[in-house]
Design a protein around this motif. Sequence first.
Motif, mmCIF file in Angstrom:
data_model
loop_
_atom_site.group_PDB
_atom_site.id
_atom_site.type_symbol
_atom_site.label_atom_id
_atom_site.label_comp_id
_atom_site.label_asym_id
_atom_site.label_seq_id
_atom_site.Cartn_x
_atom_site.Cartn_y
_atom_site.Cartn_z
ATOM 1 N N ASP A 3 0.800 -1.212 0.000
ATOM 2 C CA ASP A 3 0.000 0.000 0.000
ATOM 3 C C ASP A 3 0.841 1.273 0.000
ATOM 4 O O ASP A 3 0.293 2.366 0.109
ATOM 5 C CB ASP A 3 -0.936 0.010 1.225
ATOM 6 N N ALA A 4 2.156 1.147 -0.101
ATOM 7 C CA ALA A 4 3.009 2.333 -0.172
ATOM 8 C C ALA A 4 2.702 3.108 -1.439
ATOM 9 O O ALA A 4 2.229 2.556 -2.434
ATOM 10 C CB ALA A 4 4.481 1.928 -0.132
ATOM 11 N N ARG A 5 2.972 4.395 -1.426
ATOM 12 C CA ARG A 5 2.691 5.233 -2.579
ATOM 13 C C ARG A 5 3.483 4.769 -3.796
ATOM 14 O O ARG A 5 4.608 4.297 -3.699
ATOM 15 C CB ARG A 5 3.016 6.691 -2.265
ATOM 16 N N PHE A 6 2.880 4.915 -4.943
ATOM 17 C CA PHE A 6 3.482 4.544 -6.223
ATOM 18 C C PHE A 6 4.600 5.534 -6.552
ATOM 19 O O PHE A 6 4.363 6.726 -6.721
ATOM 20 C CB PHE A 6 2.398 4.570 -7.294
ATOM 21 N N SER A 7 5.821 5.042 -6.632
ATOM 22 C CA SER A 7 6.990 5.886 -6.911
ATOM 23 C C SER A 7 7.870 5.175 -7.932
ATOM 24 O O SER A 7 8.958 4.687 -7.609
ATOM 25 C CB SER A 7 7.772 6.170 -5.625
ATOM 26 N N PRO A 8 7.435 5.100 -9.195
ATOM 27 C CA PRO A 8 8.146 4.277 -10.171
ATOM 28 C C PRO A 8 9.577 4.725 -10.441
ATOM 29 O O PRO A 8 10.448 3.892 -10.708
ATOM 30 C CB PRO A 8 7.279 4.399 -11.425
ATOM 31 N N PHE A 9 9.845 6.022 -10.358
ATOM 32 C CA PHE A 9 11.183 6.507 -10.665
ATOM 33 C C PHE A 9 12.128 6.423 -9.462
ATOM 34 O O PHE A 9 13.298 6.754 -9.566
ATOM 35 C CB PHE A 9 11.122 7.941 -11.186
ATOM 36 N N GLU A 10 11.599 5.981 -8.346
ATOM 37 C CA GLU A 10 12.426 5.745 -7.169
ATOM 38 C C GLU A 10 12.684 4.263 -6.951
ATOM 39 O O GLU A 10 13.724 3.890 -6.402
ATOM 40 C CB GLU A 10 11.760 6.332 -5.922
ATOM 41 N N THR A 11 11.754 3.423 -7.394
ATOM 42 C CA THR A 11 11.844 2.000 -7.056
ATOM 43 C C THR A 11 11.949 1.066 -8.251
ATOM 44 O O THR A 11 12.358 -0.089 -8.098
ATOM 45 C CB THR A 11 10.610 1.590 -6.232
ATOM 46 N N LEU A 12 11.549 1.522 -9.458
ATOM 47 C CA LEU A 12 11.444 0.595 -10.586
ATOM 48 C C LEU A 12 12.361 0.927 -11.758
ATOM 49 O O LEU A 12 12.872 0.026 -12.414
ATOM 50 C CB LEU A 12 9.985 0.543 -11.081
ATOM 51 N N ILE A 13 12.526 2.203 -12.054
ATOM 52 C CA ILE A 13 13.323 2.596 -13.206
ATOM 53 C C ILE A 13 13.849 4.001 -12.978
ATOM 54 O O ILE A 13 13.170 4.837 -12.374
ATOM 55 C CB ILE A 13 12.476 2.541 -14.510
ATOM 56 N N GLU A 14 15.050 4.286 -13.443
ATOM 57 C CA GLU A 14 15.602 5.624 -13.292
ATOM 58 C C GLU A 14 14.916 6.572 -14.272
ATOM 59 O O GLU A 14 14.719 6.244 -15.449
ATOM 60 C CB GLU A 14 17.100 5.613 -13.558
ATOM 61 N N GLU A 15 14.566 7.745 -13.778
ATOM 62 C CA GLU A 15 13.878 8.719 -14.623
ATOM 63 C C GLU A 15 14.724 9.095 -15.831
ATOM 64 O O GLU A 15 14.205 9.238 -16.951
ATOM 65 C CB GLU A 15 13.524 9.962 -13.808
ATOM 66 N N ALA A 16 16.019 9.257 -15.645
ATOM 67 C CA ALA A 16 16.893 9.638 -16.757
ATOM 68 C C ALA A 16 16.892 8.577 -17.853
ATOM 69 O O ALA A 16 16.869 8.893 -19.054
ATOM 70 C CB ALA A 16 18.313 9.884 -16.242
ATOM 71 N N ALA A 17 16.904 7.309 -17.459
ATOM 72 C CA ALA A 17 16.884 6.231 -18.443
ATOM 73 C C ALA A 17 15.549 6.194 -19.181
ATOM 74 O O ALA A 17 15.508 5.976 -20.405
ATOM 75 C CB ALA A 17 17.146 4.897 -17.748
ATOM 76 N N ALA A 18 14.459 6.411 -18.449
ATOM 77 C CA ALA A 18 13.138 6.423 -19.074
ATOM 78 C C ALA A 18 13.021 7.575 -20.064
ATOM 79 O O ALA A 18 12.481 7.419 -21.167
ATOM 80 C CB ALA A 18 12.058 6.521 -18.005
ATOM 81 N N LEU A 19 13.521 8.732 -19.686
ATOM 82 C CA LEU A 19 13.450 9.899 -20.562
ATOM 83 C C LEU A 19 14.274 9.674 -21.823
ATOM 84 O O LEU A 19 13.859 10.052 -22.928
ATOM 85 C CB LEU A 19 13.932 11.143 -19.811
ATOM 86 N N LYS A 20 15.435 9.070 -21.694
ATOM 87 C CA LYS A 20 16.284 8.805 -22.851
ATOM 88 C C LYS A 20 15.566 7.897 -23.859
ATOM 89 O O LYS A 20 15.553 8.165 -25.071
ATOM 90 C CB LYS A 20 17.588 8.160 -22.399
ATOM 91 N N LEU A 21 14.936 6.844 -23.371
ATOM 92 C CA LEU A 21 14.223 5.926 -24.260
ATOM 93 C C LEU A 21 12.998 6.592 -24.875
ATOM 94 O O LEU A 21 12.668 6.363 -26.043
ATOM 95 C CB LEU A 21 13.817 4.674 -23.489
ATOM 96 N N LEU A 22 12.301 7.418 -24.085
ATOM 97 C CA LEU A 22 11.139 8.138 -24.611
ATOM 98 C C LEU A 22 11.564 9.072 -25.736
ATOM 99 O O LEU A 22 10.891 9.165 -26.772
ATOM 100 C CB LEU A 22 10.459 8.914 -23.485
#
Length: 473
Positions: A3-22
């Motif tokens: 039930d912890a808050r959804f924090s995908p760029f802290e726990t699942l994928i780096e924001e910088a990597a996601a932005l690069k692929l986008l």
Amino acid sequence: MDDARFSPFETLIEEAAALKLLREATAGAEDGELFLERKRSEALVFDDGRLRNASYDAAEGFGLRAVRGEVAGYAHATEISESALRRAAETARLAVGAGGGVMAPPPPGTNLRLYGDRDPMQDASFSAKIDLLREIDAYARGLDPRVVQVSATLAASLQEVFILRPEGGLVSDTRPMARLNVSVILEENGRRESGGTGGGGRFGLTGLLDPAHWQAAVRESLRIAEVNLRAVAAPAGQMDVVLGAGWPGILLHEAVGHGLEGDFNRKKSSAFAGLMGQQVAARGVTVLDDGTIPDRRGSISVDDEGTPSGKNVLIEDGILVGYMQDRQNARLMGVAPTGNGRRESHAHIPMPRMTNTYMLGGDADPEGIVASLKDGIYAVGFGGGQVDITNGKFVFSCTEAYRVQNGVIGAPVKGATLIGDGPTAMRQIRAIGNDMKLDPGIGNCGKAGQWVPVGVGQPTLMIGGLTVGGSAA
């Protein structure tokens, strides 16, 4: 999934990597985004004296879109990881081809917060929710010995989304939803009839658990069932119809609202296509789509493309002045997005959708409108309906309606359907009440296989010359 808050760029994928692929996926495109979502929901169904079903669902994932012209490449996955995102980027990239597009300006920022972010599922324990449903059942049976069945459903959900854009903008939204539905069946002299009501919105369960709320819902359900027990066969023929305030706005939503969505008008498949600036409804008719009403079921702080929600006038004093737009259709039509880009989940592409669609009130007294009805139907409750967007033709079934003759409300009627077309019905509005209200929070809207929560509303209206389908001789 906890039930912890959804924090995908802290726990699942780096924001910088996601932005690069986008950015790789949208290079040479005109628009695109990465939509990340987690949604948790629960529903408890109490039926015929026992808990029939208790469900809890949790899902998360992402959708990546690249748009060029009228083409959109879209890929989604339930695994939020760099490898899954890379595969999605390669797939979405196919729609861009050789590129050559210029990226559209990003959505404007906003500090708008139309609802809290509390998880409604945490407002009461599981046992307390079951106890409430049991109380509802006992209360209904205690009020009327004719009750043979009681059904009550308590539902809640929390949707958390992040929207990352190629220029680096990041928007998040946390969207609660809660709802309580009650229905009863009465039996008298071998005849059984049902009645039901419900409602909710983007808030917690606390208000719905208040006895003042659920007891009123039970009484209203019993009232509707009682009305149906007294109902006679509906007449048939062309006649004037008075629509009640509130939920009957579902007819406006279906017969007119869908026809004012941008994609249908860009493709010229709507009955309202090409009519901008022209009179499409009677004078005095003003219709809005407003996603900015606090706590309403159809409201959204930002849409599913990151555009702030808006209060958009569609018809003003009978004149068509606007359509509802997502980013793609707005760009292709040369207008601004209106905050109506919505999707069911990360597995779906956004499209122009309604939020809370309603007609403003007029200056007529509602009782006077009914009193002016010489021979017709007064419809205050609606069930299902069908609409053809290309011509606006609709068929709606009434769940609560009354025969009116010489201004006197008579017996309730059963089996009445209203038949007509949206553009004609809007031009034949003869009176607009001063009692505009919104529905209690029960609307769901389907389009292209996607479902989203919506709101509707209207004042009391008189519409001339609708066809009423019925079985009375």
